[in-house]
Design a protein around this motif. Structure first.
Motif, mmCIF file in Angstrom:
data_model
loop_
_atom_site.group_PDB
_atom_site.id
_atom_site.type_symbol
_atom_site.label_atom_id
_atom_site.label_comp_id
_atom_site.label_asym_id
_atom_site.label_seq_id
_atom_site.Cartn_x
_atom_site.Cartn_y
_atom_site.Cartn_z
ATOM 1 N N ALA A 42 0.828 -1.209 0.000
ATOM 2 C CA ALA A 42 0.000 0.000 0.000
ATOM 3 C C ALA A 42 0.862 1.260 0.000
ATOM 4 N N ILE A 43 1.858 1.284 0.855
ATOM 5 C CA ILE A 43 2.727 2.463 0.949
ATOM 6 C C ILE A 43 3.510 2.646 -0.353
ATOM 7 N N PHE A 44 3.953 1.554 -0.945
ATOM 8 C CA PHE A 44 4.672 1.632 -2.222
ATOM 9 C C PHE A 44 3.762 2.221 -3.307
ATOM 10 N N GLY A 45 2.543 1.688 -3.429
ATOM 11 C CA GLY A 45 1.617 2.190 -4.443
ATOM 12 C C GLY A 45 1.297 3.663 -4.276
ATOM 13 N N ILE A 46 1.048 4.058 -3.051
ATOM 14 C CA ILE A 46 0.736 5.463 -2.779
ATOM 15 C C ILE A 46 1.967 6.339 -3.024
ATOM 16 N N SER A 47 3.132 5.826 -2.682
ATOM 17 C CA SER A 47 4.365 6.593 -2.903
ATOM 18 C C SER A 47 4.659 6.771 -4.391
ATOM 19 N N ILE A 48 4.337 5.773 -5.195
ATOM 20 C CA ILE A 48 4.509 5.904 -6.648
ATOM 21 C C ILE A 48 3.603 7.019 -7.180
ATOM 22 N N LEU A 49 2.351 7.038 -6.729
ATOM 23 C CA LEU A 49 1.437 8.108 -7.159
ATOM 24 C C LEU A 49 1.949 9.476 -6.715
ATOM 25 N N ALA A 50 2.405 9.565 -5.480
ATOM 26 C CA ALA A 50 2.925 10.834 -4.976
ATOM 27 C C ALA A 50 4.182 11.241 -5.738
ATOM 28 N N GLN A 51 5.037 10.281 -6.057
ATOM 29 C CA GLN A 51 6.257 10.571 -6.814
ATOM 30 C C GLN A 51 5.911 11.103 -8.206
ATOM 31 N N TRP A 52 4.881 10.561 -8.799
ATOM 32 C CA TRP A 52 4.420 11.050 -10.097
ATOM 33 C C TRP A 52 3.962 12.505 -9.961
ATOM 34 N N MET A 53 3.259 12.816 -8.860
ATOM 35 C CA MET A 53 2.826 14.202 -8.630
ATOM 36 C C MET A 53 4.026 15.112 -8.388
ATOM 37 N N TYR A 54 5.027 14.614 -7.674
ATOM 38 C CA TYR A 54 6.232 15.415 -7.436
ATOM 39 C C TYR A 54 6.956 15.702 -8.753
ATOM 40 N N ALA A 55 6.987 14.712 -9.638
ATOM 41 C CA ALA A 55 7.626 14.912 -10.940
ATOM 42 C C ALA A 55 6.878 15.967 -11.747
ATOM 43 N N ALA A 56 5.550 15.947 -11.659
ATOM 44 C CA ALA A 56 4.756 16.973 -12.336
ATOM 45 C C ALA A 56 5.032 18.341 -11.732
ATOM 46 N N ALA A 57 5.281 18.382 -10.440
ATOM 47 C CA ALA A 57 5.585 19.653 -9.787
ATOM 48 C C ALA A 57 6.884 20.245 -10.319
ATOM 49 N N MET A 104 5.076 2.176 9.900
ATOM 50 C CA MET A 104 5.430 3.592 10.057
ATOM 51 C C MET A 104 6.876 3.837 9.604
ATOM 52 N N VAL A 105 7.765 2.918 9.949
ATOM 53 C CA VAL A 105 9.164 3.044 9.521
ATOM 54 C C VAL A 105 9.260 2.912 8.002
ATOM 55 N N ILE A 106 8.517 1.981 7.431
ATOM 56 C CA ILE A 106 8.507 1.817 5.975
ATOM 57 C C ILE A 106 8.008 3.089 5.308
ATOM 58 N N TYR A 107 6.959 3.696 5.869
ATOM 59 C CA TYR A 107 6.448 4.964 5.341
ATOM 60 C C TYR A 107 7.536 6.039 5.368
ATOM 61 N N LEU A 108 8.260 6.135 6.477
ATOM 62 C CA LEU A 108 9.316 7.143 6.588
ATOM 63 C C LEU A 108 10.406 6.920 5.546
ATOM 64 N N ILE A 109 10.737 5.667 5.284
ATOM 65 C CA ILE A 109 11.757 5.362 4.274
ATOM 66 C C ILE A 109 11.291 5.815 2.894
ATOM 67 N N TYR A 110 10.073 5.430 2.514
ATOM 68 C CA TYR A 110 9.545 5.852 1.211
ATOM 69 C C TYR A 110 9.411 7.371 1.136
ATOM 70 N N ASN A 111 8.975 7.982 2.210
ATOM 71 C CA ASN A 111 8.797 9.430 2.230
ATOM 72 C C ASN A 111 10.145 10.131 2.071
ATOM 73 N N PHE A 112 11.165 9.641 2.762
ATOM 74 C CA PHE A 112 12.498 10.215 2.636
ATOM 75 C C PHE A 112 13.003 10.112 1.201
ATOM 76 N N LEU A 113 12.835 8.946 0.592
ATOM 77 C CA LEU A 113 13.292 8.762 -0.784
ATOM 78 C C LEU A 113 12.580 9.703 -1.751
ATOM 79 N N GLY A 114 11.265 9.784 -1.616
ATOM 80 C CA GLY A 114 10.486 10.626 -2.528
ATOM 81 C C GLY A 114 10.806 12.096 -2.389
ATOM 82 N N THR A 115 10.831 12.594 -1.159
ATOM 83 C CA THR A 115 11.070 14.021 -0.969
ATOM 84 C C THR A 115 12.519 14.400 -1.235
#
Length: 141
Positions: A42-57, A104-115
């Motif tokens: 779930a976190i991976f899928g959501i992070s991919i969508l967010a990463q796509w939005m970040y790329a658009a930004a 929660m730790v997995i979320y932080l890892i994905y969040n760190f990578l994306g941002t």
């Protein structure tokens, strides 16, 4: 495949492989590996969508477009994961705290990578590397 997704894919594969390899040991220590695997997906899928939005930004020519896409990605992740957590808390017979904290730790890892990718690319876009001055002097041999 787009290069911006590679770090997220690597982390997803790595976490999934570790869970599959060490699942029995984690379960012996009280972790519900099914919850962690589902959370990772779930976190991976959501992070991919967010990463796509970040790329658009990053391609937005207006500053408000950049801010809108970045905050949109953050809000998407926040509310999607909040809803998933609430569904888990509602339907779980017993809440597995180690698995929830692992997610929660997995979320932080994905969040760190994306941002970090967005910040790095934004810094490169606003502060390009200085050009080396060209010497017009002829070299004498």
């Amino acid at each position: 495949m787009n290069k911006k997704f590679i770090p997220l894919i690597v982390v997803f594969v790595l976490i999934s492989a570790l869970l599959l390899l060490f699942g029995k040991q984690l379960e012996a220590k009280g972790f519900d590996t099914d919850v962690i695997l589902i959370g990772n997906v779930a976190i991976f899928g959501i992070s991919i969508l967010a990463q796509w939005m970040y790329a658009a930004a990053l391609t937005s020519s207006k500053s408000y477009g950049f801010v809108r896409q970045v905050y949109g990605g953050f809000i998407l992740k926040f509310f999607a994961l909040l809803i998933l957590a609430m569904v888990y808390f509602y339907f779980a017979k017993e809440i597995n705290k180690p698995a929830v904290f692992s997610c929660m730790v997995i979320y932080l890892i994905y969040n760190f990578l994306g941002t970090s990718q967005v910040v790095r690319k934004q810094a490169k876009a606003t502060h390009p590397a200085p050009q080396q001055p060209h010497s017009h002097k002829k070299k004498h041999h």
